[in-house]
Design a protein around this motif. Structure first.
Motif, PDB file in Angstrom:
ATOM      1  N   VAL A  42       0.843  -1.192   0.000  1.00 34.21           N
ATOM      2  CA  VAL A  42       0.000   0.000   0.000  1.00 34.21           C
ATOM      3  C   VAL A  42       0.878   1.241   0.000  1.00 34.21           C
ATOM      4  O   VAL A  42       0.623   2.198  -0.719  1.00 34.21           O
ATOM      5  N   SER A  43       1.950   1.243   0.777  1.00 33.56           N
ATOM      6  CA  SER A  43       2.849   2.395   0.817  1.00 33.56           C
ATOM      7  C   SER A  43       3.468   2.658  -0.547  1.00 33.56           C
ATOM      8  O   SER A  43       3.612   3.793  -0.953  1.00 33.56           O
ATOM      9  N   ARG A  44       3.840   1.580  -1.258  1.00 34.49           N
ATOM     10  CA  ARG A  44       4.416   1.761  -2.587  1.00 34.49           C
ATOM     11  C   ARG A  44       3.413   2.378  -3.539  1.00 34.49           C
ATOM     12  O   ARG A  44       3.734   3.260  -4.310  1.00 34.49           O
ATOM     13  N   VAL A  45       2.162   1.934  -3.491  1.00 33.22           N
ATOM     14  CA  VAL A  45       1.121   2.480  -4.360  1.00 33.22           C
ATOM     15  C   VAL A  45       0.877   3.945  -4.004  1.00 33.22           C
ATOM     16  O   VAL A  45       0.796   4.791  -4.869  1.00 33.22           O
ATOM     17  N   GLU A  46       0.771   4.243  -2.715  1.00 31.28           N
ATOM     18  CA  GLU A  46       0.519   5.618  -2.306  1.00 31.28           C
ATOM     19  C   GLU A  46       1.696   6.514  -2.619  1.00 31.28           C
ATOM     20  O   GLU A  46       1.524   7.682  -2.889  1.00 31.28           O
ATOM     21  N   SER A  47       2.922   5.976  -2.584  1.00 35.09           N
ATOM     22  CA  SER A  47       4.072   6.822  -2.881  1.00 35.09           C
ATOM     23  C   SER A  47       4.104   7.215  -4.356  1.00 35.09           C
ATOM     24  O   SER A  47       4.707   8.209  -4.716  1.00 35.09           O
ATOM     25  N   ALA A  48       3.435   6.443  -5.213  1.00 35.46           N
ATOM     26  CA  ALA A  48       3.352   6.807  -6.622  1.00 35.46           C
ATOM     27  C   ALA A  48       2.402   7.991  -6.813  1.00 35.46           C
ATOM     28  O   ALA A  48       2.458   8.672  -7.809  1.00 35.46           O
ATOM     29  N   LYS A  49       1.548   8.221  -5.829  1.00 35.83           N
ATOM     30  CA  LYS A  49       0.622   9.344  -5.891  1.00 35.83           C
ATOM     31  C   LYS A  49       1.308  10.582  -5.327  1.00 35.83           C
ATOM     32  O   LYS A  49       2.202  10.493  -4.506  1.00 35.83           O
ATOM     33  N   ILE A  50       0.844  11.734  -5.779  1.00 30.92           N
ATOM     34  CA  ILE A  50       1.406  13.001  -5.317  1.00 30.92           C
ATOM     35  C   ILE A  50       0.520  13.540  -4.202  1.00 30.92           C
ATOM     36  O   ILE A  50      -0.699  13.602  -4.353  1.00 30.92           O
ATOM     37  N   THR A  51       1.145  13.923  -3.107  1.00 28.07           N
ATOM     38  CA  THR A  51       0.408  14.531  -2.005  1.00 28.07           C
ATOM     39  C   THR A  51       0.240  16.016  -2.283  1.00 28.07           C
ATOM     40  O   THR A  51       1.214  16.708  -2.578  1.00 28.07           O
ATOM     41  N   ILE A  52      -1.009  16.470  -2.215  1.00 28.10           N
ATOM     42  CA  ILE A  52      -1.312  17.883  -2.434  1.00 28.10           C
ATOM     43  C   ILE A  52      -2.066  18.428  -1.235  1.00 28.10           C
ATOM     44  O   ILE A  52      -2.649  17.670  -0.455  1.00 28.10           O
ATOM     45  N   GLY A  53      -2.052  19.736  -1.096  1.00 25.89           N
ATOM     46  CA  GLY A  53      -2.777  20.393  -0.025  1.00 25.89           C
ATOM     47  C   GLY A  53      -4.095  20.960  -0.518  1.00 25.89           C
ATOM     48  O   GLY A  53      -4.541  20.654  -1.625  1.00 25.89           O
ATOM     49  N   VAL A  54      -4.716  21.814   0.291  1.00 27.19           N
ATOM     50  CA  VAL A  54      -6.023  22.365  -0.061  1.00 27.19           C
ATOM     51  C   VAL A  54      -5.937  23.493  -1.084  1.00 27.19           C
ATOM     52  O   VAL A  54      -6.918  23.820  -1.747  1.00 27.19           O
ATOM     53  N   VAL A  55      -4.756  24.097  -1.213  1.00 26.67           N
ATOM     54  CA  VAL A  55      -4.506  25.105  -2.247  1.00 26.67           C
ATOM     55  C   VAL A  55      -3.207  24.727  -2.937  1.00 26.67           C
ATOM     56  O   VAL A  55      -2.208  24.435  -2.275  1.00 26.67           O
ATOM     57  N   GLU A  56      -3.223  24.705  -4.262  1.00 20.26           N
ATOM     58  CA  GLU A  56      -2.031  24.365  -5.034  1.00 20.26           C
ATOM     59  C   GLU A  56      -1.918  25.313  -6.225  1.00 20.26           C
ATOM     60  O   GLU A  56      -2.925  25.799  -6.730  1.00 20.26           O
ATOM     61  N   ASP A  57      -0.697  25.540  -6.673  1.00 22.70           N
ATOM     62  CA  ASP A  57      -0.488  26.280  -7.908  1.00 22.70           C
ATOM     63  C   ASP A  57      -0.540  25.290  -9.061  1.00 22.70           C
ATOM     64  O   ASP A  57      -0.009  24.183  -8.966  1.00 22.70           O
ATOM     65  N   VAL A  58      -1.206  25.682 -10.137  1.00 21.69           N
ATOM     66  CA  VAL A  58      -1.281  24.869 -11.347  1.00 21.69           C
ATOM     67  C   VAL A  58      -0.868  25.736 -12.528  1.00 21.69           C
ATOM     68  O   VAL A  58      -0.945  26.961 -12.461  1.00 21.69           O
ATOM     69  N   ILE A  59      -0.409  25.085 -13.580  1.00 23.88           N
ATOM     70  CA  ILE A  59      -0.055  25.799 -14.807  1.00 23.88           C
ATOM     71  C   ILE A  59      -0.972  25.310 -15.912  1.00 23.88           C
ATOM     72  O   ILE A  59      -1.127  24.108 -16.133  1.00 23.88           O
ATOM     73  N   LEU A  60      -1.604  26.256 -16.580  1.00 24.16           N
ATOM     74  CA  LEU A  60      -2.484  25.968 -17.705  1.00 24.16           C
ATOM     75  C   LEU A  60      -1.604  25.784 -18.938  1.00 24.16           C
ATOM     76  O   LEU A  60      -0.884  26.688 -19.333  1.00 24.16           O
ATOM     77  N   SER A  61      -1.651  24.592 -19.513  1.00 24.85           N
ATOM     78  CA  SER A  61      -0.781  24.268 -20.638  1.00 24.85           C
ATOM     79  C   SER A  61      -1.601  24.312 -21.930  1.00 24.85           C
ATOM     80  O   SER A  61      -2.769  23.921 -21.927  1.00 24.85           O
ATOM     81  N   PRO A  62      -1.075  24.768 -23.015  1.00 27.41           N
ATOM     82  CA  PRO A  62       0.313  25.130 -23.328  1.00 27.41           C
ATOM     83  C   PRO A  62       0.636  26.610 -23.116  1.00 27.41           C
ATOM     84  O   PRO A  62       1.706  27.071 -23.455  1.00 27.41           O
ATOM     85  N   TRP A  63      -0.284  27.354 -22.526  1.00 27.61           N
ATOM     86  CA  TRP A  63      -0.114  28.811 -22.429  1.00 27.61           C
ATOM     87  C   TRP A  63       0.838  29.234 -21.317  1.00 27.61           C
ATOM     88  O   TRP A  63       1.274  30.374 -21.285  1.00 27.61           O
ATOM     89  N   GLY A  64       1.133  28.363 -20.381  1.00 23.41           N
ATOM     90  CA  GLY A  64       2.073  28.678 -19.308  1.00 23.41           C
ATOM     91  C   GLY A  64       1.523  29.631 -18.253  1.00 23.41           C
ATOM     92  O   GLY A  64       2.285  30.221 -17.498  1.00 23.41           O
ATOM     93  N   VAL A  65       0.209  29.764 -18.177  1.00 26.40           N
ATOM     94  CA  VAL A  65      -0.413  30.646 -17.187  1.00 26.40           C
ATOM     95  C   VAL A  65      -0.494  29.907 -15.854  1.00 26.40           C
ATOM     96  O   VAL A  65      -0.996  28.787 -15.798  1.00 26.40           O
ATOM     97  N   ARG A  66      -0.005  30.561 -14.809  1.00 27.80           N
ATOM     98  CA  ARG A  66       0.016  29.958 -13.475  1.00 27.80           C
ATOM     99  C   ARG A  66      -1.150  30.518 -12.646  1.00 27.80           C
ATOM    100  O   ARG A  66      -1.352  31.718 -12.596  1.00 27.80           O
ATOM    101  N   PHE A  67      -1.915  29.603 -12.015  1.00 27.99           N
ATOM    102  CA  PHE A  67      -3.074  29.961 -11.197  1.00 27.99           C
ATOM    103  C   PHE A  67      -2.935  29.366  -9.804  1.00 27.99           C
ATOM    104  O   PHE A  67      -2.492  28.229  -9.671  1.00 27.99           O
ATOM    105  N   PRO A  68      -3.407  30.072  -8.780  1.00 29.21           N
ATOM    106  CA  PRO A  68      -3.634  29.385  -7.516  1.00 29.21           C
ATOM    107  C   PRO A  68      -4.967  28.650  -7.636  1.00 29.21           C
ATOM    108  O   PRO A  68      -5.931  29.192  -8.183  1.00 29.21           O
TER     109      PRO A  68
END
Length: 182
Positions: A42-68
């Motif tokens: 289970v730890s190996r499977v979960e480690s393949a997943k990315i841990t995120i918080g309640v607010v994250e920065d994302v980039i809109l591709s292909p335009w490179g616009v960064r959003f909270p």
């Protein structure tokens, strides 16, 4: 290992007290190993997943616009701040907010969804976009809505998060976008 378990199992049926004691020890040891092995997988499977918080920065591709972006597991679909949405011939034309470059975009509408809001139900166009969240670049459907009065211009719903992410509600900005430019 299986032969050893069968051999030790045969000892359990012997009348010898030593054999029965040995059998109990072996069975106890085996019962203690199985949960550890399951927990490790289970730890190996979960480690393949990315841990995120309640607010994250994302980039809109292909335009490179960064959003909270606000992570919202109560919402099925994601929602993007889109100003002046006009849909003609199944193509949505809209503009991103001033803080994000006033970029004018045109994307095909893949469907219309009725979205339940605090004010009732409203019909919104759905388009597909590519976003970078952490190290993952993926396409996801998003509804277009004027979110200029909201704190976060982008809301990420649970359908975008399934199978790739684990949410830690005690964290924020835990996974910085690291995708290669498109």
């Amino acid at each position: 290992m299986l032969d050893f378990i069968q051999w030790s199992g045969n000892l359990c049926f012997m009348r010898n007290a030593f054999a029965k004691l040995f059998c109990l020890i072996v069975l106890f040891a085996i019962s203690r190993l199985e949960p550890v092995q399951a927990q490790e997988s289970v730890s190996r499977v979960e480690s393949a997943k990315i841990t995120i918080g309640v607010v994250e920065d994302v980039i809109l591709s292909p335009w490179g616009v960064r959003f909270p972006a606000r992570i919202d597991t109560g919402a099925d679909l994601s929602s993007l701040d889109a100003q002046g949405v006009v849909v003609r011939n199944n193509v949505a034309a809209f503009k991103l907010g001033k803080r994000y470059g006033d970029l004018q975009l045109q994307l095909p509408v893949v469907e219309w969804r009725n979205i339940q809001t605090a004010m009732g139900t409203e019909s919104r166009p759905v388009v597909e976009i590519s976003i970078c969240l952490g190290s993952k670049l993926f396409r996801t459907p998003v509804t277009l809505k004027d979110r200029s009065e909201m704190i976060y211009p982008f809301l990420i719903g649970r359908s975008a998060l399934s199978r790739n992410f684990v949410i830690d509600p005690s964290r924020s900005r835990a996974a910085h976008p690291t995708c290669s430019p498109a």
